[in-house]
Write a protein that holds these residues in place. Sequence first.
Motif, PDB file in Angstrom:
ATOM      1  N   GLY A   1       0.781  -1.225   0.000  1.00 23.37           N
ATOM      2  CA  GLY A   1       0.000   0.000   0.000  1.00 23.37           C
ATOM      3  C   GLY A   1       0.811   1.272   0.000  1.00 23.37           C
ATOM      4  N   SER A   2       2.135   1.161   0.025  1.00 23.57           N
ATOM      5  CA  SER A   2       2.999   2.341   0.037  1.00 23.57           C
ATOM      6  C   SER A   2       3.331   2.764  -1.383  1.00 23.57           C
ATOM      7  CB  SER A   2       4.298   2.035   0.784  1.00 23.57           C
ATOM      8  OG  SER A   2       5.092   1.123   0.035  1.00 23.57           O
ATOM      9  N   ALA A   3       3.925   3.944  -1.497  1.00 24.87           N
ATOM     10  CA  ALA A   3       4.346   4.424  -2.812  1.00 24.87           C
ATOM     11  C   ALA A   3       5.407   3.523  -3.414  1.00 24.87           C
ATOM     12  CB  ALA A   3       4.876   5.855  -2.695  1.00 24.87           C
ATOM     13  N   ILE A   4       6.199   2.859  -2.570  1.00 23.41           N
ATOM     14  CA  ILE A   4       7.256   1.988  -3.070  1.00 23.41           C
ATOM     15  C   ILE A   4       6.664   0.789  -3.797  1.00 23.41           C
ATOM     16  CG2 ILE A   4       9.150   0.464  -2.383  1.00 23.41           C
ATOM     17  CD1 ILE A   4       9.852   3.432  -2.313  1.00 23.41           C
ATOM     18  N   THR A   5       5.714   0.094  -3.167  1.00 21.58           N
ATOM     19  CA  THR A   5       5.127  -1.086  -3.814  1.00 21.58           C
ATOM     20  C   THR A   5       4.166  -0.699  -4.930  1.00 21.58           C
ATOM     21  OG1 THR A   5       3.460  -1.179  -2.049  1.00 21.58           O
ATOM     22  CG2 THR A   5       5.410  -2.575  -1.814  1.00 21.58           C
TER      23      THR A   5
ATOM     24  N   ASP B   1      12.154   8.190   5.807  1.00 21.98           N
ATOM     25  CA  ASP B   1      11.404   7.478   4.776  1.00 21.98           C
ATOM     26  C   ASP B   1      10.809   8.427   3.740  1.00 21.98           C
ATOM     27  OD1 ASP B   1      12.062   5.212   6.124  1.00 21.98           O
ATOM     28  OD2 ASP B   1      10.072   4.833   6.953  1.00 21.98           O
ATOM     29  N   THR B   2      10.340   9.589   4.169  1.00 25.19           N
ATOM     30  CA  THR B   2       9.787  10.556   3.216  1.00 25.19           C
ATOM     31  C   THR B   2      10.852  11.020   2.239  1.00 25.19           C
ATOM     32  OG1 THR B   2       8.115  11.319   4.792  1.00 25.19           O
ATOM     33  CG2 THR B   2       8.674  12.812   2.986  1.00 25.19           C
ATOM     34  N   ALA B   3      12.038  11.319   2.748  1.00 24.25           N
ATOM     35  CA  ALA B   3      13.120  11.777   1.876  1.00 24.25           C
ATOM     36  C   ALA B   3      13.531  10.682   0.900  1.00 24.25           C
ATOM     37  CB  ALA B   3      14.313  12.226   2.718  1.00 24.25           C
ATOM     38  N   VAL B   4      13.581   9.441   1.362  1.00 24.47           N
ATOM     39  CA  VAL B   4      13.976   8.332   0.508  1.00 24.47           C
ATOM     40  C   VAL B   4      12.926   8.071  -0.567  1.00 24.47           C
ATOM     41  CG1 VAL B   4      14.339   5.822   0.466  1.00 24.47           C
ATOM     42  CG2 VAL B   4      15.503   7.228   2.174  1.00 24.47           C
ATOM     43  N   VAL B   5      11.650   8.088  -0.196  1.00 27.03           N
ATOM     44  CA  VAL B   5      10.588   7.865  -1.173  1.00 27.03           C
ATOM     45  C   VAL B   5      10.573   8.973  -2.219  1.00 27.03           C
ATOM     46  CG1 VAL B   5       8.085   7.765  -1.505  1.00 27.03           C
ATOM     47  CG2 VAL B   5       9.150   6.475   0.361  1.00 27.03           C
ATOM     48  N   ASP B   6      10.741  10.218  -1.789  1.00 28.58           N
ATOM     49  CA  ASP B   6      10.776  11.333  -2.743  1.00 28.58           C
ATOM     50  C   ASP B   6      11.922  11.173  -3.737  1.00 28.58           C
ATOM     51  OD1 ASP B   6       8.596  12.478  -1.550  1.00 28.58           O
ATOM     52  OD2 ASP B   6       9.731  13.988  -0.430  1.00 28.58           O
ATOM     53  N   PHE B   7      13.044  10.668  -3.242  1.00 27.24           N
ATOM     54  CA  PHE B   7      14.188  10.480  -4.135  1.00 27.24           C
ATOM     55  C   PHE B   7      13.941   9.323  -5.101  1.00 27.24           C
ATOM     56  CE2 PHE B   7      18.212   8.137  -4.863  1.00 27.24           C
ATOM     57  CZ  PHE B   7      18.817   9.062  -5.706  1.00 27.24           C
ATOM     58  N   LEU B   8      13.485   8.180  -4.577  1.00 28.79           N
ATOM     59  CA  LEU B   8      13.297   7.015  -5.433  1.00 28.79           C
ATOM     60  C   LEU B   8      12.179   7.233  -6.451  1.00 28.79           C
ATOM     61  CD1 LEU B   8      13.677   4.088  -2.854  1.00 28.79           C
ATOM     62  CD2 LEU B   8      15.278   4.691  -4.673  1.00 28.79           C
ATOM     63  N   VAL B   9      11.102   7.843  -6.031  1.00 30.67           N
ATOM     64  CA  VAL B   9       9.945   7.998  -6.920  1.00 30.67           C
ATOM     65  C   VAL B   9      10.103   9.188  -7.852  1.00 30.67           C
ATOM     66  CG1 VAL B   9       7.460   8.464  -6.995  1.00 30.67           C
ATOM     67  CG2 VAL B   9       8.380   6.826  -5.331  1.00 30.67           C
ATOM     68  N   ASP B  10      10.494  10.327  -7.307  1.00 28.77           N
ATOM     69  CA  ASP B  10      10.497  11.575  -8.085  1.00 28.77           C
ATOM     70  C   ASP B  10      11.889  12.100  -8.402  1.00 28.77           C
ATOM     71  OD1 ASP B  10       7.658  11.725  -8.034  1.00 28.77           O
ATOM     72  OD2 ASP B  10       7.754  12.511  -5.979  1.00 28.77           O
ATOM     73  N   SER B  11      12.931  11.354  -8.029  1.00 23.57           N
ATOM     74  CA  SER B  11      14.312  11.794  -8.236  1.00 23.57           C
ATOM     75  C   SER B  11      14.580  13.135  -7.567  1.00 23.57           C
ATOM     76  CB  SER B  11      14.628  11.880  -9.737  1.00 23.57           C
ATOM     77  OG  SER B  11      14.506  10.623 -10.348  1.00 23.57           O
ATOM     78  N   GLU B  12      13.913  13.375  -6.449  1.00 16.63           N
ATOM     79  CA  GLU B  12      14.071  14.623  -5.696  1.00 16.63           C
ATOM     80  C   GLU B  12      15.111  14.413  -4.595  1.00 16.63           C
ATOM     81  OE1 GLU B  12      11.436  17.160  -2.502  1.00 16.63           O
ATOM     82  OE2 GLU B  12      10.411  16.428  -4.309  1.00 16.63           O
ATOM     83  N   SER B  13      16.246  15.077  -4.713  1.00 18.44           N
ATOM     84  CA  SER B  13      17.312  14.925  -3.717  1.00 18.44           C
ATOM     85  C   SER B  13      16.892  15.514  -2.389  1.00 18.44           C
ATOM     86  CB  SER B  13      18.587  15.599  -4.205  1.00 18.44           C
ATOM     87  OG  SER B  13      19.136  14.919  -5.324  1.00 18.44           O
ATOM     88  N   PRO B  14      17.340  14.926  -1.278  1.00 16.00           N
ATOM     89  CA  PRO B  14      16.992  15.474   0.044  1.00 16.00           C
ATOM     90  C   PRO B  14      17.622  16.828   0.260  1.00 16.00           C
ATOM     91  CG  PRO B  14      18.650  13.753   0.244  1.00 16.00           C
ATOM     92  CD  PRO B  14      18.205  13.740  -1.180  1.00 16.00           C
ATOM     93  N   PRO B  15      17.070  17.621   1.164  1.00 14.73           N
ATOM     94  CA  PRO B  15      17.666  18.927   1.480  1.00 14.73           C
ATOM     95  C   PRO B  15      19.106  18.760   1.959  1.00 14.73           C
ATOM     96  CG  PRO B  15      15.478  18.706   2.477  1.00 14.73           C
ATOM     97  CD  PRO B  15      15.845  17.358   1.964  1.00 14.73           C
ATOM     98  N   ASP B  16      19.927  19.743   1.657  1.00 14.87           N
ATOM     99  CA  ASP B  16      21.317  19.703   2.110  1.00 14.87           C
ATOM    100  C   ASP B  16      21.376  19.568   3.628  1.00 14.87           C
ATOM    101  OD1 ASP B  16      22.193  19.971  -0.461  1.00 14.87           O
ATOM    102  OD2 ASP B  16      22.549  22.136  -0.310  1.00 14.87           O
ATOM    103  N   GLY B  17      22.202  18.641   4.091  1.00 15.38           N
ATOM    104  CA  GLY B  17      22.412  18.486   5.528  1.00 15.38           C
ATOM    105  C   GLY B  17      21.223  17.954   6.282  1.00 15.38           C
ATOM    106  N   LEU B  18      20.344  17.223   5.633  1.00 15.71           N
ATOM    107  CA  LEU B  18      19.148  16.722   6.310  1.00 15.71           C
ATOM    108  C   LEU B  18      19.526  15.834   7.491  1.00 15.71           C
ATOM    109  CD1 LEU B  18      16.072  16.360   6.478  1.00 15.71           C
ATOM    110  CD2 LEU B  18      16.293  14.431   4.894  1.00 15.71           C
ATOM    111  N   ARG B  19      18.954  16.140   8.655  1.00 15.81           N
ATOM    112  CA  ARG B  19      19.150  15.342   9.861  1.00 15.81           C
ATOM    113  C   ARG B  19      17.769  14.949  10.378  1.00 15.81           C
ATOM    114  NH1 ARG B  19      24.565  15.923  11.517  1.00 15.81           N
ATOM    115  NH2 ARG B  19      24.161  14.837  13.483  1.00 15.81           N
TER     116      ARG B  19
END
Length: 506
Positions: free
Chosen positions: A119-123, A487-505
């Motif tokens: 049910g996730s964006a990944i699957t 998980d949000t940052a990873v999904v955005d990258f895998l699905v939309d090729s959107e890199s995470p914000p610089d220095g994301l913690r």
Amino acid sequence: MSAMWRRAGSILCALAVVSPMVLFVAPPASSATLAWSACDAMVGEAKARAVPTARCGSVAVPIDWTKTDWTKPEGAQANLAVIRIPATGDRIGVLMVNPGGPGASAVDTVAEMGAALAGSAITERFDLVGVDPRGVGHSTPQLRCRTDAEFDAFRRDPLADYSPAGVAHIEQVYRQFAQSCAQRMGTDFLAGVGTATAARDLDVVRVALGEPQISYLGYSYGTELGAAYAAQYPDRVRAMVLDGAIDPDLDPIEHRIRQMAGFQKAFTAYATDCARSPGCPLGTDPAQFVTRYHQLVNPLVQRPGPTSDPRGLSYQDAITGTVNALYSQRYWKFLTSGLLGLARGTDAEDLLLLADDYQGRDAAGRYTNQQDAFTAIGCVDSPYPADPASWAQLDRRAREVAPFLSYGPFTGFAPRDVCTMWPVPPTSSPHQASSPGPGKVVVVSTTGDPATPYSAGIDLARQMDAPLITFEGTQHTVVFNGDACVDTAVVDFLVDSESPPDGLRC
């Protein structure tokens, strides 16, 4: 999510490092074939029921790539086990997953992930694909160097005496293991299990899947395999997430020292947390945590501790169980229970169960082959110094950075690693990773990761010119383990090729 996909090999064995020495060319598409069937026989009925759309199959690869022409595919072959769970929605492509080890089954991991991420964006957007490298998991032939009884006997030996005679005994145990591995698997097979070969095999599966590119998620050692694939086939990488990073530029000695320091940090975090509760078996004085731990486990060198299991708790199992618990805070309560059993002289069963879990032993006494595969892959992935002085120096440094793991006083002697006695030479060497191109890789690293220390994530991200997601915590790997920020940052990258914000913690 409750699953923790899974670990790099710990300080109990050295991790591998691999060099992209040769850029391989994939075989013609017509030569790589894959026939699908139900997954019940491969992963078991329970896992198959949880992912009813999953299909499993295998892809043949040559034992020795240097002696094989894909137009004449004669000769010995290995069969790579593959699982595929089709996307449920607007499909992007395949997301290949490797859970680490080396030696952990990607097929089993993907079966579990498919159910957990339903049910996730990944699957929805990706076919989840797991490929067991040659010799690993459900692939055949399965890499096994010892019987279940031999593994049990190995665990009973403390391997703690660093006198000259004790070191000679330990090295003889290692030498017998190496010889057994050569006799049972053959040197041709052992020579071909390295990470560079696994990356080439992965591309054969890509061809069999009919995919021009792959997305990839690697945990722990899976980051090393991913980096090797990116170096060999940069144009075939769409997006790559590397979580629990290994720095491929470290030699085995330095890697082990940094890993030991990471486990000492995790042990201190555990002991500090334990001390907040009444009756903590390590007491409440931070200056005494290591001393109290040694008082509990060191007597096991002479006599196993009490358990309801007739094996008892050996010294080696107490250390292994402790290390296993330090991978994640959710295991800390079992470590406390086991240590309390030792302190009371009653039942240290939980420490034995932790050791069984780490070593892959089930209730019937059967072992997976993960530890044998771990050793075999690591030994061909990097050269190890053969001179005894290097290992005595390692012991001296290890006692400084990880005193909870040390037994007795420093003697000036220490056993050489089993890899110094391995029956085939290494095929790779330490190196810097390379980038497959801008915007293609994201590295994730946890500040208190004991098995793959945070600094390795910083170094790998720099080498691959990739953004780094930092997770504040004490555990090994984090992606899709319940942290919404990561998980949000990873999904955005895998699905939309959107890199995470610089220095994301997170």
